[in-house]
Design an enzyme around this catalytic site. Structure first.
Site: not given
Ligand code: BES
Ligand code: MN
Ligand code: ZN
Length: 506
Positions: A353, A279
């Site tokens: 997931r 990230k």
């Molecule tokens: N924990 C995150 C989701 C999240 C991101 C919650 C920002 C709140 C704020 C999750 O594990 C994640 O990174 N999801 C990705 C999924 C994507 C790669 C399909 C996302 O939401 O960017």
């Molecule tokens: Mn994630």
């Protein structure tokens, strides 16, 4: 905090502070009117000077009101009377508590519970007052070297009810409100702890401690036991971390032997850096909140145990970190889940997931009445719904309605998104049974589509709490949501007062 209910008029209360509402255009609520009458018009006279219009958010603290045994009166602006609704009632209650935080009163009596909220009875108002007050007084200072505790803390809140016959329902509402508030506090504390303290091991220890304290059966599976079960999706996420993964199992048995349990599955990602699909740096600290689903499961189980609800509830918490490492998942890797289905990991940041799917397969052994997973799963859910409702997706519309109803009653709302088969195409993979991401479109739904493939054996719902589990910005911190919703669902299933399973009237 000690809460109690009392019926009686304000001129008879001896309290550190009475709280009374004033609507816009200086319209006195019934109780403010009574105080005005016994004091020979003191309230109206002050308002005429222009000190409080009655707009929401306004407060005015008064001393030495004639003929009143109480030391102070706090007037709280309630906005336009016609617009006064559930949300406003909660706001006004929080405003009052915030205004009183820093004054000397240790004991207060609130008459806000006597304000009319359309369609809501005294039990609802008392319960909300307890939950909102506890939330307003919450502080997280356990990591400050010198916690500032030099103010005299509020110890006792008396909630006024109009009739003597309101006392019994009021007392039950206090009990339920306290249990919810305690569960919310537990979830907030765990959520606010940083990743270097709240690791999978720490979460597991907390779960064991909770089990001991409340008589729940608790066990923790370690890496070797998970390997034996074939939880290879979960374990693949943990490979990038030096913290060992844990799988927590908590069983609350308030119901009959053999009665199918409600299974709550909480995402326990104690820090989500994204893995190799790392990230960006901005706000990455907030990914310590990625275990808020797990925290909510613990909070709801604690509330169920505190209320001794007559039903069986199981909590399952898959827990790991998600970090980049030489041994971490790589984009393109294929793993075999506990269900036997294979997954192509196109994005290592879609890890929630991957840990949840194995927990959902594990849940099958309980032949559950229903399974609800709670997860900070997608940023896309925040884009779709913002911070007000949690996203809800389900393979069973009746279960979805029950969840929406419980959310409405507690004002911890959820909004259903479609889980149509057509979306499943987005997660097809040329190399495995499915991919772990489905492209930019409908990201919250394709996340749920993935989970749905592991939840075919039972009634299942998924709560995406990415927008609701914590606040960003100035008020950064965990909210404890959706503990109120989950607890209400369990109360409804146990058939114990409060709202019924459905709350379609609102
Ligand atoms: N924990 C995150 C989701 C999240 C991101 C919650 C920002 C709140 C704020 C999750 O594990 C994640 O990174 N999801 C990705 C999924 C994507 C790669 C399909 C996302 O939401 O960017
Ligand atoms: Mn994630
Ligand atoms: Zn995550």
């Amino acid at each position: 905090m000690d809460f109690s209910v009392k019926s009686g008029t304000p001129e008879k209360q001896r309290s550190g502070c009475l709280i009374a509402g004033v609507f816009e255009a200086r319209k006195l609520s019934a109780v403010a009117g009574q105080i005005d009458a016994v004091s020979g018009g003191a309230i109206a006279a002050i308002l005429r000077r222009g000190d409080l219009e009655g707009k929401k958010g306004q407060t005015l603290l008064l001393h030495n009101i004639p003929n009143l045994p109480s030391e102070r009166v706090l007037l709280v602006g309630c906005g336009k009377e016609k617009e006064f609704d559930e949300g406003r009632y909660r706001e006004v209650t929080a405003t009052a508590l915030n205004a009183l935080k820093d004054i000397g009163a240790t004991e207060i009596t609130s008459y806000l519970t006597e304000l009319e909220v359309r369609g809501r009875d005294i039990a609802w108002k008392v319960r909300q007052a307890v939950e909102v007050s506890e939330a307003a007084l919450y502080r997280f200072d356990q990591l400050k070297s010198k916690p500032d505790n030099n103010r005299r803390a509020l110890r006792k809140v008396v909630l006024a009810v109009p009739k003597r016959s309101d006392l019994a329902p009021g007392e039950l509402a206090i009990k339920q409100g306290k249990a919810v508030a305690d569960g919310v506090k537990l979830a907030r504390d765990l959520g606010n702890l940083p990743g270097n303290i709240c690791t999978p091991t720490y979460l597991a220890e907390q779960a064991l401690a909770l089990g001991k304290q409340h008589g729940l059966k608790a066990s923790v599976l370690d890496k070797e036991e998970m390997e034996k079960l074939g939880m290879r999706a979960l374990l693949s996420v943990a490979r990038g971390s030096r913290q060992p993964p844990k799988f927590v199992i908590l069983e609350y048995s308030g119901g009959k032997d053999g009665e199918p349990p409600v299974v709550l599955v909480g995402k326990g990602l104690t820090f989500d850096a994204g893995g190799i699909s790392i990230k960006p740096a901005a706000h990455m600290d907030e990914m310590k909140f990625d275990m808020c689903g797990a925290a909510a499961v613990l909070g709801a189980l604690q509330a169920a145990a505190e209320l001794k609800l007559p039903l069986n509830v199981v909590g399952l918490i898959p827990s790991s970190e998600n970090l980049p490492d030489g041994d971490a998942n790589k984009p393109g890797d294929v793993v075999t889940t506990m269900s036997g289905q294979t997954v192509e990991i196109l994005n290592t940041d879609a890890e929630g997931r991957l840990i949840l799917c194995d927990a959902l397969t594990y849940a099958e052994r309980y032949q559950p009445a229903a399974v609800i997973d709670i997860a900070t799963l997608t940023g896309a859910c925040v884009v779709a719904l913002g911070n007000h409702p949690s996203g809800l997706m389900s393979n069973n519309d009746q279960l979805a309605r029950e969840i929406v109803g419980a959310g409405k009653y507690t004002y911890d709302r959820a909004w259903q998104l479609p889980l149509w088969d057509e979306y499943q195409k987005q997660i097809e993979s040329p190399f495995a049974d499915m991919a772990n991401v489905g492209g930019r479109e409908a990201g919250a739904i394709t996340g749920a589509c993935f989970l749905a493939r592991y939840a075919k054996q039972y009634k299942w719902a998924h709560l995406d709490i990415a927008g609701t589990a914590w606040k960003t910005g100035k008020e950064k911190g965990a909210t404890g949501r959706p503990v109120p919703l989950l607890t209400q669902l369990l109360i409804g299933r146990a058939g114990k007062g409060g709202a019924g399973a459905e709350d379609d009237a609102h």
